[in-house]
Design a protein around this motif. Sequence first.
Motif: not given
Length: 330
Positions: A246-251, A261-265, A239-242
Amino acid sequence: MTDNGANQQDLGAEYDSVNQMEDEVRAGKNIIILKRQEWKDFKEEERAKEAERRRRQERKDDDDARDQKMQDFMQRILATQASTTSTSATTSTTSTTTPAQTTRLPQRQIKPFKGDILEWTPFWESFNAAIHSSSIAAVQKFDYLKQYLQGEAFLCVENLELNDTNYQKAIDELKQMYGKPEVLIEAHLHKLNTLQPVKDMSDISALRSLQLRLQSHINALQTLGVDKSTYAGLLGSNLIHLLPFKLQAKWTESASNKVTDIDGLIAFIIQQVEAAERLNRLREQVAKPSHPTQSKQPQATPATASQLSVGARPDPAPQNGKSFKQKTTA
């Protein structure tokens, strides 16, 4: 003189013997060097074969371990599903023994079922609540069922005669084809693995669609008895690669950036989407289109009745600056 000649012949013979011996020694040395080289080549080839054999064995061990993990995973899912199905069957048996209180069908819309396996569960829940659980005759239920089936699903019941016995046969056949838990689980897992990535951070609708599809398949798997912990790590890393870069960097900068932690993601994605949607609404409120005011052109003064009677023309509208004729003659 005779003795001298004999000595020279002996020396010549001895010299030839020494030369022959030296040639034999050199030939022996060459054979030894050649044999040593052949032995080295043989040992190198043996070491290469042994290394290749170890690599193949390691790959085979990895494949076997991966297959075993997948088998254990499916066994846990099926065991959980079997327990859930047993509980559901007990509840269903208890509910079916209670007689229906009315024969009047509620007015509701049921989406036709065309054969998509992921649409079977919502279709059956709607059909069961509206028609199957009612107290009308089975032949009438079968008539309704045929009306709500289309495409591939309709072919399952097309040639069954409309009677009470064939109604239950049609239900059993549809559940056998589209309602198997393991098939539904596999379909939802496949959908999770084939979600399309969002490349642009400004594509808010695509981000919202990704989040909704993700939650929909996770909820369906939970309904089928599959806990998120069984696939959280694999789903999180995919999911991270989807997400956009910019969102990957924030995460990665966030405090709780665990892929398991799927709920957190999911909460992180929802937060980012809602923030982007609020920002867009603010921009729409600030950037309102402005309409420039158009200057009114002076109109010509209409001629009076007396002027018209003598052939006079109405006064032309006043012009700013020189007239066209004046400009050309200037």
